[in-house]
Design an enzyme around this catalytic site. Structure first.
Site, short mmCIF file in Angstrom:
data_model
loop_
_atom_site.label_atom_id
_atom_site.label_comp_id
_atom_site.label_asym_id
_atom_site.label_seq_id
_atom_site.Cartn_x
_atom_site.Cartn_y
_atom_site.Cartn_z
N LYS A 53 0.84 -1.21 0.00
CA LYS A 53 0.00 0.00 0.00
C LYS A 53 0.87 1.26 0.00
O LYS A 53 0.66 2.17 -0.80
CB LYS A 53 -0.94 -0.04 1.22
N GLY A 88 -5.00 8.25 5.09
CA GLY A 88 -4.09 9.20 5.72
C GLY A 88 -2.84 9.42 4.87
O GLY A 88 -2.32 10.54 4.79
N ARG A 140 -8.76 12.28 12.22
CA ARG A 140 -7.33 12.02 12.38
C ARG A 140 -6.52 13.31 12.37
O ARG A 140 -6.84 14.26 11.66
CB ARG A 140 -6.86 11.05 11.29
N ASP A 169 1.36 -1.16 11.85
CA ASP A 169 0.06 -1.58 11.32
C ASP A 169 -0.26 -3.05 11.66
O ASP A 169 -1.37 -3.51 11.40
CB ASP A 169 0.03 -1.41 9.79
N ARG A 222 -7.16 2.06 17.64
CA ARG A 222 -6.99 0.60 17.55
C ARG A 222 -6.77 -0.05 18.91
O ARG A 222 -7.12 -1.22 19.08
CB ARG A 222 -5.85 0.25 16.58
N ARG A 236 -7.91 -3.22 9.14
CA ARG A 236 -6.99 -4.13 9.85
C ARG A 236 -7.65 -4.75 11.09
O ARG A 236 -7.32 -5.87 11.47
CB ARG A 236 -5.70 -3.40 10.20
C1 S3P Z 1 2.26 4.87 6.20
C2 S3P Z 1 2.78 5.22 7.41
C3 S3P Z 1 2.21 4.79 8.70
C4 S3P Z 1 1.27 3.60 8.51
C5 S3P Z 1 0.34 3.80 7.36
C6 S3P Z 1 1.11 3.97 6.07
C7 S3P Z 1 2.91 5.38 4.97
O1 S3P Z 1 1.47 5.86 9.25
O2 S3P Z 1 0.55 3.38 9.69
O3 S3P Z 1 -0.53 2.68 7.22
O4 S3P Z 1 2.62 4.86 3.87
O5 S3P Z 1 3.73 6.31 5.07
P1 S3P Z 1 2.16 6.99 10.19
O6 S3P Z 1 3.05 7.80 9.35
O7 S3P Z 1 0.99 7.78 10.73
O8 S3P Z 1 2.87 6.21 11.26
#
Ligand code: S3P
Length: 433
Positions: free
Chosen positions: A24, A97, A125, A320, A351, A393
């Site tokens: 992802k 996010g 968030r 994650d 979570r 998740r």
């Molecule tokens: C991600 C960073 C992580 C992760 C998210 C994907 C990324 O988040 O939890 O699923 O692709 O940079 P955080 O940067 O908030 O830790």
């Protein structure tokens, strides 16, 4: 709108091989970076799931042509570092996010206005963690509750200037947003994390010819004037998706699975370290590289697990995976104690709360702390109806707990489409093998 899904208890071990869908994080970055590149890029094994399609939709609304030429194959027609156009409408980041935070880094320096929205989860968030450093670089960003939450508008402003920013938390999204804005800023931009988070942005920037200075947990970038796209990006499989099968095969006796094409970037392999520490039988074979990203096939066999203790330092490498690690801990002998995981409270849902409330419906064995969990192992699971909180998740971890235990019914079960649309079908294939 969402439907319930019942996952029955598995009557036998799970065997065979699974091809793990694209990562992802890397899929998001492949589309974003290719959009800013100087030629068309073919992306293979792209994660065709809701989150990454939010990034595709955002880039299309900024004037980038993206052709889908197969189920997981796309061509992105990059228009260069200064080729994005002002979107005609509000841009929707959905549940993602990563889309929102990284796009803010790309768009803060652009000479046009962008307004972002997202789904109900994304509205809760924290966006201040990105808006604050970007504003310190000179960006003009407004948002709800004094620039803390969606909706957010980026207003064109003067050229950004580099900063030296000490991040209060380890976060690849925050780090990436600052580095991406730093490509357009005067002078040097330096970002330092308390612990190293996933480094896919750094690796892909280097693939596009950008020089970075790395020292400990600090990274420095200078203004970039050329962004040379590769012809092809081959996205490795997502270890965060493989994690569900790593745990399932470990805790369901008589299992032996080969997980094909898993990204094993060391900033992501905390789950392997913890499961092996718990007694899991995991072997990496066929180690290779996809671009700068290490990849392997993983063989996992069922094993007797025992509890473990881990904290802040390793959390960014498995952030994650904690929901499914909690499932492993429920089936392990002895206690598992997780600390330093406060970031889980600001994910797609809280979570720590979701794990405690919902997993305890299956077996009353988890106590939450402000920043972690204590899980009493060897739990005797019963069947129950559990809430997913629309969190992909949480839903998938519940499905593994139910399959390994006495069954589970999950509400809004289709939220797995955010990151792993084939998840339930793969589980059923394993059941019927
Ligand atoms: C991600 C960073 C992580 C992760 C998210 C994907 C990324 O988040 O939890 O699923 O692709 O940079 P955080 O940067 O908030 O830790």
């Amino acid at each position: 709108m969402g439907g319930n899904k019942t996952v029955d208890s598995l009557k036998h071990g799970i065997c065979g091989e699974i091809f793990i869908p694209g990562d992802k994080s890397i899929s998001h970055r492949s589309v974003m970076f290719s959009s800013l590149g100087d030629r068309a890029v073919r992306i293979r094994n792209f994660l065709n799931a809701q989150d990454c399609m939010s990034t595709v939709a955002c880039m299309r609304s900024l004037g980038i042509q993206i052709d889908q030429i197969g189920p997981t194959e796309f061509i992105v027609h990059g228009k260069g570092l200064h080729g994005l156009q002002e979107p005609q409408c509000i841009v929707d980041a959905g549940n993602s996010g990563t889309t929102l935070r990284l796009m803010m880094g790309i768009l803060a320096p652009q000479p046009f206005l962008t307004t972002f929205t997202g789904d109900a989860s994304l509205h809760k968030r924290p966006m201040g963690r990105v808006i604050k450093p970007l504003s310190a670089m000179g960006a003009h960003i407004v948002g709800r509750e004094s620039a803390k939450f969606l909706p957010v508008t980026l207003i064109p402003t003067q050229k950004l200037k580099g900063i030296d920013y000490q991040m209060p938390m380890a976060s690849a999204q925050v780090k990436s947003a600052i580095l991406l804005a730093g490509m357009y800023a005067d002078g040097e931009t330096r970002v330092t994390e308390p612990y190293t988070s996933r480094d896919h942005t750094e690796k892909m920037l280097e693939t596009f010819g950008v020089a970075l200075d790395k020292e400990g947990t600090s990274i420095t970038i200078k203004a970039v004037d050329s962004f040379h796209a590769p012809e092809l990006i081959e996205v490795p499989g997502d270890i965060s998706s493989a994690a569900f099968w790593l745990v399932a095969a470990s805790i369901i006796s008589g299992s032996e699975l080969t997980l094909r094409n898993v990204g094993v970037n060391p900033t992501r392999t905390g789950i392997l370290d913890i499961l092996i520490d718990m007694g899991a039988d995991i072997t990496l074979i066929n180690k290779r590289f996809s671009g700068k990203e290490p990849v392997a096939d993983i063989v996992v066999k069922s094993a007797a697990l025992h509890g473990t203790t881990f904290g802040a330092e390793i959390i960014p490498r498995l952030v994650d995976e904690i929901p499914v690690i909690a499932v492993a801990a429920m089936f392990a002998e002895g206690e598992t104690v997780i600390t330093g995981a406060g970031e889980l409270r600001v994910k797609e849902t809280d979570r720590l709360q979701a794990i405690t409330t919902e997993f305890n419906k299956l077996a009353d064995c988890i106590i939450a702390a402000e920043d972690g969990l204590t899980i009493k192992g060897s739990a005797k699971l019963k069947a129950a109806s559990c809430l997913s909180y629309h969190d992909h998740r949480i839903a998938m971890a519940l499905a593994i707990a139910g399959a390994a235990g006495a069954g589970v019914t999950i509400d809004n079960a289709e939220c797995v489409n955010i990151s792993y649309p084939e998840f339930y079908a793969t589980l059923e294939t394993l059941r019927n093998r």
